[in-house]
Design an enzyme around this catalytic site. Structure first.
Site, short mmCIF file in Angstrom:
data_model
loop_
_atom_site.label_atom_id
_atom_site.label_comp_id
_atom_site.label_asym_id
_atom_site.label_seq_id
_atom_site.Cartn_x
_atom_site.Cartn_y
_atom_site.Cartn_z
N ASN A 47 38.11 24.83 40.65
CA ASN A 47 39.00 25.96 40.93
C ASN A 47 38.26 27.29 40.89
O ASN A 47 38.86 28.35 40.83
CB ASN A 47 40.15 26.00 39.91
CG ASN A 47 41.00 24.75 39.98
OD1 ASN A 47 41.25 24.23 41.05
ND2 ASN A 47 41.41 24.25 38.83
N HIS A 133 53.96 24.25 37.26
CA HIS A 133 52.94 23.69 36.36
C HIS A 133 53.54 23.08 35.09
O HIS A 133 54.57 23.54 34.59
CB HIS A 133 51.99 24.84 35.97
CG HIS A 133 50.75 24.39 35.28
ND1 HIS A 133 50.58 24.46 33.92
CD2 HIS A 133 49.60 23.87 35.78
CE1 HIS A 133 49.37 24.03 33.60
NE2 HIS A 133 48.75 23.66 34.71
N SER A 185 49.52 24.74 42.88
CA SER A 185 48.17 24.26 42.59
C SER A 185 47.82 22.96 43.29
O SER A 185 46.66 22.73 43.61
CB SER A 185 48.00 24.10 41.08
OG SER A 185 49.04 23.35 40.54
N ASP A 210 53.72 32.87 38.20
CA ASP A 210 52.46 32.37 37.65
C ASP A 210 51.46 32.33 38.82
O ASP A 210 51.57 31.46 39.69
CB ASP A 210 52.68 30.97 37.05
CG ASP A 210 51.39 30.32 36.59
OD1 ASP A 210 50.30 30.86 36.86
OD2 ASP A 210 51.47 29.23 35.98
N HIS A 213 46.51 30.56 40.80
CA HIS A 213 45.66 30.24 41.95
C HIS A 213 45.66 31.31 43.03
O HIS A 213 44.98 31.17 44.05
CB HIS A 213 46.09 28.91 42.57
CG HIS A 213 45.95 27.76 41.63
ND1 HIS A 213 44.79 27.03 41.49
CD2 HIS A 213 46.82 27.25 40.73
CE1 HIS A 213 44.96 26.12 40.57
NE2 HIS A 213 46.18 26.22 40.08
N LYS A 242 40.21 30.16 36.84
CA LYS A 242 40.07 29.78 38.24
C LYS A 242 39.20 30.82 38.97
O LYS A 242 38.01 30.84 38.76
CB LYS A 242 41.45 29.58 38.84
CG LYS A 242 41.98 28.20 38.44
CD LYS A 242 43.30 28.17 37.79
CE LYS A 242 43.58 26.79 37.21
NZ LYS A 242 44.88 26.71 36.54
C1 LIG Z 1 45.63 26.08 35.54
C2 LIG Z 1 47.03 26.55 35.49
C3 LIG Z 1 47.60 27.00 34.30
C4 LIG Z 1 46.91 26.87 32.99
O1 LIG Z 1 45.91 27.80 32.84
P1 LIG Z 1 44.71 27.50 31.83
O2 LIG Z 1 44.11 28.81 31.62
O3 LIG Z 1 43.83 26.51 32.51
O4 LIG Z 1 45.35 26.94 30.59
C5 LIG Z 1 48.86 27.54 34.37
N1 LIG Z 1 49.56 27.60 35.52
C6 LIG Z 1 49.03 27.14 36.67
C7 LIG Z 1 49.84 27.24 37.92
C8 LIG Z 1 47.77 26.60 36.69
O5 LIG Z 1 47.27 26.11 37.81
#
Ligand SMILES: *Cc1c(COP(=O)(O)O)cnc(C)c1O
Length: 389
Positions: A47, A133, A185, A210, A213, A242
């Site tokens: 990522n 997620h 994601s 959120d 990505h 990411k």
């Molecule tokens: C990766 C991800 C998370 C978690 O983030 P981390 O920092 O890896 O714990 C939360 N929400 C989404 C949509 C993600 O892809």
């Protein structure tokens, strides 16, 4: 024999029988490759979209941060763990993304859980996209609020649910929170944020996005999905694991929400602050993200070349993001094709339930700004071959 042993052994053997058993592989990595012992693969499963995780100036910033501020932060933020690089990073994020405040967390997982657990009370309504997620889904299920899931990206369904919330509890002061990812994601598609913001506002609900990505990858100066859709979410989550090439997360919000989280969010109050050197490196990553437009341009170029080189018979649906899902349905088939690509020196992970819905196993291909055009063409050619073997 204790019950735990039986239960654990049974769960493991079921996983194995379902073809869903997962294992880690211990890898070493450089810009766009991974290797194990004497094998090397082109990596299409990270990522690190902007290629910042190995960016020399970023590594240097982290090293410099260590020299200036030491290793760990030594305490939680309200004790003595909040230092000048943390403050600077929060301020920089708030300015860049257009919010009163930014609040740092150690991971996106904990930031999501902190916001949902702290904000939601009994009788509140939480409306989530079905494909959100795991951190959001789990927090929603454990929260005292009523959680409803709307069909993926279905604003009409969301609107109906919001209307029924109003009818079910007209007298009380119930609060409604709509939560979606900006970029999904596992599918690489975008949420219809403009419509969702309008519907949320209509029903007096808050919208939380959120953008794990999307931030860094989309929008003007990498501001993300909301910028692209020309909306401002009430609460925005950005994560640093990411496109930032590092680790950690932030909640972007109003003055009052930030203060409320500082008082009441247990993931914030009772967790050691991220190392100040990491915050220092993140300040640098934010600058790179804003300035290096070429990284975003490169991703678009790779995306176009890939779509063009794939056999049309595969029926691949291109996405506006560096996440390219190749839907296969059957888990065993996904594993088999992933394996066949591995034999050609290409690392593409198979994603299976429960990470994705049943019967929607897929290859999840991701690009980084470090890939070359030839890399993605080589991948497309290999997929064209192994798909029908
Ligand atoms: C990766 C991800 C998370 C978690 O983030 P981390 O920092 O890896 O714990 C939360 N929400 C989404 C949509 C993600 O892809």
């Amino acid at each position: 024999m204790p019950r735990f042993n039986t239960r654990i052994a049974q769960a493991l053997s079921e996983r194995e029988q379902q073809g869903l058993y997962r294992q880690r592989v211990c890898l070493t990595r450089n810009a766009q490759q991974v290797s194990e012992a004497s094998h090397t693969w082109l990596n299409f499963s990270s990522n690190d979209y902007l290629g910042l995780a190995q960016e020399p100036s970023l590594l240097q910033a982290w090293q410099q941060g260590l020299t200036l501020y030491g290793a760990g932060s030594g305490a939680s933020p309200l004790v003595t763990g909040f230092h000048s690089p943390h403050a600077k990073l929060e301020q920089q994020l708030a300015e860049w993304l257009g919010y009163d405040r930014a609040l740092l967390f150690n991971s996106g997982f904990s930031a999501n859980q902190a916001v949902l657990f702290t904000l939601l009370a009994k009788n509140d309504w939480l409306l989530q996209d079905k494909l959100n997620h795991a951190s959001l889904m789990e927090a929603g299920m454990l929260s005292p609020a009523t959680m409803k899931r709307f069909k993926h990206n279905d604003v009409a369904h969301l609107s109906r649910l919001l209307s029924s919330a109003a009818q079910s509890d007209a007298q009380s002061d119930l609060a409604k929170l709509v939560v979606t990812e900006g970029v999904f994601s596992m599918d690489g598609d975008l949420a219809p944020l403009a419509e969702m913001a309008a519907v949320s506002q209509q029903h007096d609900a808050w919208l939380m996005v959120d953008d794990a990505h999307g931030c860094g990858v989309l929008g003007e100066a990498g501001r993300g999905s909301c910028d692209l859709a020309e909306i401002k979410a009430d609460i925005l989550i950005v994560t640093f694991g990411k496109a930032f090439g590092l680790q950690g997360a932030a909640v972007l919000c109003s003055e009052d929400v930030a203060e409320y989280l500082i008082q009441f969010a247990r993931h914030f109050v009772y967790s050691t602050a991220m190392p100040p050197a990491q915050a220092y490196a993140l300040v640098h990553a934010c600058e790179r993200i804003q300035q290096d437009q070429w990284r975003r341009d490169k991703l678009v170029e790779l995306s176009d070349a890939f779509a063009l080189a794939l056999d049309p018979a595969i029926g691949f649906q291109n996405t506006p993001t560096p996440i390219k899902p190749l839907l296969l349905g059957d888990s065993n088939k996904a594993v088999k094709i992933s394996q066949a690509l591995k034999e050609q020196g290409l690392w593409v992970s198979a994603i299976r339930p429960p990470t994705v819905p049943v019967n929607s196993a897929r290859l999840r291909i991701t690009f980084t700004a470090n890939h070359q055009l030839d890399d993605v063409k080589r991948l497309a050619t290999a997929i064209n071959e192994v798909m029908y073997d």
